[in-house]
Design a protein around this motif. Structure first.
Motif, mmCIF file in Angstrom:
data_model
loop_
_atom_site.group_PDB
_atom_site.id
_atom_site.type_symbol
_atom_site.label_atom_id
_atom_site.label_comp_id
_atom_site.label_asym_id
_atom_site.label_seq_id
_atom_site.Cartn_x
_atom_site.Cartn_y
_atom_site.Cartn_z
ATOM 1 N N PRO A 64 8.638 8.554 24.242
ATOM 2 C CA PRO A 64 8.309 9.735 25.040
ATOM 3 C C PRO A 64 7.477 9.204 26.183
ATOM 4 C CG PRO A 64 8.056 10.108 22.567
ATOM 5 C CD PRO A 64 8.191 8.729 22.689
ATOM 6 N N THR A 65 7.570 9.763 27.455
ATOM 7 C CA THR A 65 7.115 9.543 28.350
ATOM 8 C C THR A 65 6.667 11.057 29.040
ATOM 9 O OG1 THR A 65 8.933 9.720 29.863
ATOM 10 C CG2 THR A 65 8.053 7.404 29.089
ATOM 11 N N GLY A 66 5.822 11.096 30.003
ATOM 12 C CA GLY A 66 5.272 12.445 30.405
ATOM 13 C C GLY A 66 4.692 12.002 31.822
ATOM 14 N N PRO A 67 4.396 13.416 32.438
ATOM 15 C CA PRO A 67 3.645 13.657 33.893
ATOM 16 C C PRO A 67 2.503 12.853 33.688
ATOM 17 C CG PRO A 67 3.895 15.630 33.026
ATOM 18 C CD PRO A 67 4.536 14.783 31.756
ATOM 19 N N TYR A 105 1.099 17.135 21.170
ATOM 20 C CA TYR A 105 1.116 16.111 20.028
ATOM 21 C C TYR A 105 2.665 16.016 19.530
ATOM 22 C CZ TYR A 105 -3.876 16.364 19.936
ATOM 23 O OH TYR A 105 -5.426 16.195 20.231
ATOM 24 N N ILE A 106 3.033 14.922 19.187
ATOM 25 C CA ILE A 106 4.433 14.676 18.743
ATOM 26 C C ILE A 106 4.391 15.301 17.310
ATOM 27 C CG2 ILE A 106 6.019 13.029 17.993
ATOM 28 C CD1 ILE A 106 4.902 11.104 20.044
ATOM 29 N N PRO A 107 5.224 16.234 17.106
ATOM 30 C CA PRO A 107 5.383 16.967 16.017
ATOM 31 C C PRO A 107 5.757 16.130 14.624
ATOM 32 C CG PRO A 107 6.469 18.218 17.447
ATOM 33 C CD PRO A 107 6.158 16.931 18.011
ATOM 34 N N MET A 108 6.514 15.051 14.802
ATOM 35 C CA MET A 108 6.900 14.153 13.715
ATOM 36 C C MET A 108 5.531 13.374 13.078
ATOM 37 S SD MET A 108 9.351 14.906 15.619
ATOM 38 C CE MET A 108 9.545 13.646 17.101
ATOM 39 N N ASP A 109 4.457 13.234 14.028
ATOM 40 C CA ASP A 109 3.326 12.451 13.601
ATOM 41 C C ASP A 109 2.521 13.252 12.529
ATOM 42 O OD1 ASP A 109 4.136 10.348 15.382
ATOM 43 O OD2 ASP A 109 2.659 10.914 16.855
ATOM 44 N N GLY A 110 2.950 14.517 12.515
ATOM 45 C CA GLY A 110 2.069 15.376 11.662
ATOM 46 C C GLY A 110 3.029 16.124 10.510
ATOM 47 N N GLY A 111 4.109 15.375 10.231
ATOM 48 C CA GLY A 111 5.181 15.735 9.455
ATOM 49 C C GLY A 111 5.887 16.985 9.953
ATOM 50 N N GLY A 112 6.128 17.333 11.201
ATOM 51 C CA GLY A 112 6.954 18.333 11.684
ATOM 52 C C GLY A 112 8.192 17.982 12.028
ATOM 53 N N SER A 113 8.888 18.752 13.069
ATOM 54 C CA SER A 113 10.210 18.480 13.442
ATOM 55 C C SER A 113 10.558 19.244 14.831
ATOM 56 C CB SER A 113 11.369 18.972 12.363
ATOM 57 O OG SER A 113 12.578 18.738 12.777
ATOM 58 N N MET A 114 11.320 18.531 15.513
ATOM 59 C CA MET A 114 11.823 18.840 16.713
ATOM 60 C C MET A 114 13.140 19.703 16.433
ATOM 61 S SD MET A 114 9.500 18.586 19.401
ATOM 62 C CE MET A 114 10.720 18.432 20.902
ATOM 63 N N GLY A 150 3.955 20.163 13.443
ATOM 64 C CA GLY A 150 3.086 19.159 12.957
ATOM 65 C C GLY A 150 1.574 19.251 13.187
ATOM 66 N N ASP A 151 1.182 20.630 13.412
ATOM 67 C CA ASP A 151 -0.295 20.691 13.747
ATOM 68 C C ASP A 151 -0.997 21.367 12.501
ATOM 69 O OD1 ASP A 151 1.035 23.391 13.484
ATOM 70 O OD2 ASP A 151 0.493 23.976 15.559
ATOM 71 N N GLY A 152 -0.217 21.276 11.432
ATOM 72 C CA GLY A 152 -0.983 21.769 10.210
ATOM 73 C C GLY A 152 -0.532 23.103 9.749
ATOM 74 N N ASN A 153 0.049 23.939 10.754
ATOM 75 C CA ASN A 153 0.387 25.296 10.382
ATOM 76 C C ASN A 153 1.548 25.504 9.429
ATOM 77 O OD1 ASN A 153 -1.890 26.524 11.803
ATOM 78 N ND2 ASN A 153 -0.644 26.809 13.725
ATOM 79 N N GLN A 175 1.426 25.133 19.776
ATOM 80 C CA GLN A 175 1.008 24.136 19.042
ATOM 81 C C GLN A 175 -0.539 24.178 19.037
ATOM 82 O OE1 GLN A 175 1.315 19.886 20.309
ATOM 83 N NE2 GLN A 175 2.180 19.461 18.480
ATOM 84 N N ASN A 176 -1.064 24.967 17.864
ATOM 85 C CA ASN A 176 -2.648 25.210 17.967
ATOM 86 C C ASN A 176 -3.150 25.217 16.499
ATOM 87 O OD1 ASN A 176 -1.132 27.509 16.684
ATOM 88 N ND2 ASN A 176 -1.803 29.146 18.266
ATOM 89 N N GLY A 177 -2.316 24.502 15.601
ATOM 90 C CA GLY A 177 -3.177 24.496 14.216
ATOM 91 C C GLY A 177 -4.208 23.523 14.291
ATOM 92 N N GLN A 178 -4.938 23.263 13.278
ATOM 93 C CA GLN A 178 -6.240 22.570 13.442
ATOM 94 C C GLN A 178 -6.091 21.230 13.377
ATOM 95 O OE1 GLN A 178 -8.915 23.705 10.128
ATOM 96 N NE2 GLN A 178 -9.140 25.976 10.755
ATOM 97 N N SER A 179 -4.993 20.585 12.922
ATOM 98 C CA SER A 179 -4.677 19.142 13.089
ATOM 99 C C SER A 179 -4.258 18.879 14.415
ATOM 100 C CB SER A 179 -3.808 18.778 11.868
ATOM 101 O OG SER A 179 -2.652 19.435 11.798
ATOM 102 N N ALA A 180 -3.591 19.434 15.144
ATOM 103 C CA ALA A 180 -3.077 18.991 16.508
ATOM 104 C C ALA A 180 -2.757 20.350 17.355
ATOM 105 C CB ALA A 180 -1.590 18.608 16.131
ATOM 106 N N ASP A 181 -4.183 20.597 17.736
ATOM 107 C CA ASP A 181 -4.371 21.817 18.560
ATOM 108 C C ASP A 181 -4.346 21.587 20.188
ATOM 109 O OD1 ASP A 181 -5.081 24.371 19.755
ATOM 110 O OD2 ASP A 181 -7.107 24.271 19.072
#
Length: 292
Positions: A8-11, A28-37, A102-105, A141-147
């Motif tokens: 992934p790239t970004g501005p 934060y990349i959701p997959m890094d915290g066990g999430g999904s796109m 992937g933010d803990g929520n 994306q505002n959970g405690q682990s990736a806010d």
């Protein structure tokens, strides 16, 4: 044309407000915290299919745009600046979808569904509910682990309600690109088949005397160029290509004019009631929504 693959790239990444943590990409990349796109969709066939989260509003956007409000040029006002608004009469139509960022929520239902307003921010989404059109669900994306505060959006172009709001052919890619084209005020339709992870667009929109500059950068690596796991994959895929092209549009938004500034824009969208026809349509929408 198959998009170039890569990380992934970004501005560019200007200084963040003090309460934000560095995210490298503006999210934060959701997959890094066990999430999904991919979202979770109820009652798919076969079971377990999802819809792509294919647009992200970067945490590097101006902080007032990331506030989930209509006031003070917030997120809803921004959506209205390029032709989208809240649901018909404030009533939610259709089934919920859930996403894990992937933010803990864990998996949460969408914050809201936003629909194309056909030129009327007050009643136009009633027309979209009946006739179909571009729409998206979003999550913060505002959970405690990736806010990060970034906004994740699952965008697609849907058929009329008479066709159960199924997705049009190539509707995930087209919905994303038509949204980007409107958010960046492009004069021509974006060339979906030719987009890659080097594609960028920029432009201005206005509403309620707030003017926004949006820069859209397409990135790869967050979604796969695939039909695997995609809801409606049987009907959305076109000409032997996959249901989605694997690209995500990352939007970075600046508020460049606002009420009280010396150069407030006079180019805001204006809306006018459509009379008896729209009154009747609104009543019909209310009946349809209440029956779902």
């Amino acid at each position: 044309m198959v998009p170039t693959r890569g990380s992934p790239t970004g501005p560019s990444t200007p200084a963040l407000p003090p309460h934000k943590r560095s995210t490298n990409y503006g999210y934060y990349i959701p997959m890094d915290g066990g999430g999904s796109m991919l979202t979770q969709v109820q009652d798919t066939y076969p079971a377990g299919l999802g819809e792509p989260i294919n647009v992200i509003i970067s945490a590097y956007s101006d902080s007032q745009v990331l506030q989930n409000t209509l006031a003070n040029g917030g997120l809803i006002n921004y959506f209205q600046s390029f032709g989208f608004s809240t649901e018909c009469l404030g009533q939610h139509a259709g089934s919920d979808q859930a996403a894990d960022l992937g933010d803990g929520n864990g998996y949460l239902n969408e914050t809201a569904v936003i629909r194309w307003d056909y030129g009327d921010a007050n009643l136009g989404t009633c027309q979209e509910t009946v006739e179909g059109g571009n729409h998206f669900r979003y999550w913060i994306q505002n959970g405690q682990s990736a806010d990060s505060g970034a906004i994740f959006m699952a965008t697609s172009y849907e058929m009329p309600i008479a066709e159960q709001h199924n997705i049009v052919v190539n509707g995930y890619n087209l919905g994303r690109d038509w949204l980007v084209g409107n958010a960046t005020s492009q004069s021509t339709i974006l060339p979906t088949a030719n987009l890659t992870n080097t594609s960028t667009y920029s432009g201005q929109t206005s509403f309620n005397n707030f003017t926004y500059t949006t820069t859209a950068t397409y990135v790869s690596g967050l979604l796969q160029n695939s039909s695997s796991g995609i809801n409606h994959f049987q009907s959305v895929a076109v000409n032997g290509l996959n249901a989605i092209d694997g690209l995500v549009a990352v939007l970075t938004i600046r508020v460049v004019q606002q009420p009280g500034s010396s150069s407030s824009s006079s180019a805001d969208r204006s809306y006018h009631p459509k009379g008896l026809l729209w009154t009747l349509l609104t009543m019909a929408c209310a009946i349809v929504v209440s029956s779902l």
